[in-house]
Design an enzyme around this catalytic site. Sequence first.
Site, PDB file in Angstrom:
ATOM      1  N   SER A   1      -1.433  -2.780  -3.445  1.00  0.00           N
ATOM      2  CA  SER A   1      -0.545  -1.663  -3.144  1.00  0.00           C
ATOM      3  C   SER A   1      -1.150  -0.372  -3.643  1.00  0.00           C
ATOM      4  O   SER A   1      -1.930  -0.359  -4.602  1.00  0.00           O
ATOM      5  CB  SER A   1       0.811  -1.870  -3.826  1.00  0.00           C
ATOM      6  OG  SER A   1       0.701  -1.635  -5.226  1.00  0.00           O
ATOM      7  N   ASP A   2      -0.782   0.740  -3.008  1.00  0.00           N
ATOM      8  CA  ASP A   2      -1.084   2.025  -3.619  1.00  0.00           C
ATOM      9  C   ASP A   2      -0.288   2.101  -4.925  1.00  0.00           C
ATOM     10  O   ASP A   2       0.710   1.390  -5.112  1.00  0.00           O
ATOM     11  CB  ASP A   2      -0.726   3.174  -2.680  1.00  0.00           C
ATOM     12  CG  ASP A   2      -1.547   4.423  -2.957  1.00  0.00           C
ATOM     13  OD1 ASP A   2      -2.096   4.541  -4.071  1.00  0.00           O
ATOM     14  OD2 ASP A   2      -1.649   5.279  -2.068  1.00  0.00           O
ATOM     15  N   CYS A   3      -0.728   2.957  -5.826  1.00  0.00           N
ATOM     16  CA  CYS A   3      -0.218   2.889  -7.191  1.00  0.00           C
ATOM     17  C   CYS A   3       1.270   3.228  -7.278  1.00  0.00           C
ATOM     18  O   CYS A   3       1.696   4.313  -6.869  1.00  0.00           O
ATOM     19  CB  CYS A   3      -1.055   3.769  -8.098  1.00  0.00           C
ATOM     20  SG  CYS A   3      -2.734   3.118  -8.252  1.00  0.00           S
TER      21      CYS A   3
END
Length: 776
Positions: A302-304
């Site tokens: 996932s993106d952060c």
Amino acid sequence: MATAARPPFLAVLLLLVATVMLSWGGNVRVAEAQTPVFACDASNATLAGYGFCNRKASASARAKDLVSRLTLAEKVGFLVNKQAALGRLGIPAYEWWSEALHGVSYVGPGTRFSPLVPGATSFPQPILTAASFNASLFRAIGEVVSTEARAMHNVGLAGLTFWSPNINIFRDPRWGRGQETPGEDPLLASKYAVGYVKGLQDAGAAGVTDGALKVAACCKHYTAYDVDNWKGVERYTFDAKVSQQDLDDTFQPPFKSCVLDGNVASVMCSYNKVNGKPTCADKDLLEGVIRGDWKLNGYIVSDCDSVDVLYTQQHYTKTPEEAAAITIKSGLDLNCGNFLAQHTVAAVQAGELSEEDVDRAITNNFIMLMRLGFFDGDPRELAFGSLGPKDVCTSSNRELARETARQGIVLLKNNGALPLSAKSIKSMAVIGPNANASFTMIGNYEGTPCKYTTPLQGLGASVNTVYQPGCTNVGCSGNSLQLSTAVAAAASADVTVLVVGADQSIERESLDRTSLLLPGQQTQLVSAVANASRGPVILVVMSGGPFDISFAKASDKISAILWVGYPGEAGGAALADIIFGSHNPSGRLPVTWYPASYADTVKMTDMRMRPDTSTGYPGRTYRFYTGDTVFAFGDGLSYTKMSHQLVSAPPSYVSMQLAEDHPCRAEECASVEAASDHCEDLAFDVKLRVRNAGEVAGAHSVLLFSSPPSAHNAPAKHLLGFEKVSLAPGEAGTVAFRVDVCRDLSVVDELGGRKVALGGHTLHVGDLKHTVELRV
């Protein structure tokens, strides 16, 4: 003769050991007896009996053994980027998050610099590298970056998993992160992705096979992500409404190529929603497309904090346990952030998720670490183990950064003033807020560079210069404008170089532009200096995104215009190479430069690619845009003249050999599906003779386009391929393209299917055109 004092060998050795004893995640810690430094350390006899330490076994078998030894509470710790040490199994801490957008970066906690390795080669931002239209260069950069990354890993300063490249389509000129991308064309973005990823990952140079990787790349941000913060609309809550046609025609191709052709190790899902669903919770996009259709051999991250975002900001689920469950069951393996570590156990206990779902995710993560050698002991005793500080910032690496900038810089206007003769110039005025830029040149997702060469330094190495910033910063507000001193400098100099544009205060992650005009009073500065200048005026635009500089294009007072992107650590030297003619410019624009009115009439949040004549919507990118341009995709001048001649013409028509029962044998069809037996071996060659008809040696990017029939609201034209050729004056060379009819000439229909439009397809390179008719 006295020699410079050298540090004692023991001191160097102690520094090296102390550095290696740091966690690979980049966080300083004191090594304790109970804390492992290397997984499966050969010096620990206890570990030899563990199946996951058996290097002769397959990565999947080793991962299975490791998973079987973990409790659920331990397993969830391997779902997040900050992986804690597990002393009882001899597993050290590991930080998954490292970045390498255009060089090893200190952004992300997995990598840092120290006195042992104080910097790394900083290449131009990808938008300028893409302007080179040189696929071999894309890979060469990746190879250098991965070598420097491995060298830093071997001394404890970097991880092995790098969340780069960014291959989103630069759909809107206002996007703050367009600088990170290869531009607006799906084929160019795909070629960049494949080249850079292969350069990063390929372990073949060390004789390593069986799926081993040098470092692991990650193609991001999947998918249809290109709004950060525009007039209050933020990426965290933006819902991209995208038709299936636009999704499969524009946004997905770079990711598809990255997985299928680049064999990338990872794909990162984005913050935004697509048609109502967060991408990290969309099983169709993750499990269905990435793993199912494209067969990803790697992990999905996932993106952060995007898992937290879909719960706390998008309110997509009612409970955090539901958010943990839906993302893992959709195909997410790793959470950048701590959300899954906090809520996954409760999700399993609540019956929202099975432990087998968790096993599947961490197995993918462990297999990746196995392929990287993380579970093989001391990295200095493995493939690439000989790499170290001596292999970072080498002269050849730094020269490649300079060469990349030279190949990418685009000459947009030239009335004959360029190249300049340094011998005939007694004084040069170097003016503008970016004229002495250093940090600005390396853009974002940067690392500490080996050494800067600013535009002022680069130009000043050949001629006497007088420097005036004109504005104290690129914002160039009324208070920062220093017009009188800039005008005076230009009035007394033989030639003036104006370096204007943007920096990260104007365009960056979390900041999109609202205007396409030069920031603040830069236009006033340029005009005043040009009007006062005693000699030729060279305008240099340093930026990621395009600007409407129509006034400069039309002005007789401005002799030449160059776009230099964010040109990396050697940007000033490369600019001087172009301006003084030691290198002939060959860059071509990877994006359309729109008039300022575009930003006034087209909402950035409107994701439609195709024009709508009923509403006056002009469409997006060179493939669909119907309005006027300041400069077009592919524009770029040279100091010489290149001519094209068709050597081997493709046939005037190609017949699609359809099956006897195909419906298009009995009725007239606008297109046929780009699949099945009628596509096999259906290809032809296009061979061109390119001649340097001028008096200056130079490189030339040959761009082959096709304009298809109008079926399925097809693009006006699209790029089929590109090749770069270098020619001496009077020299000619042959450039060949192999055109696969179903792959290269197909278009995407309204439902997202690939179709070959029947009728005339016009192939063109520059002014040279040839039409091929496809029949049944």
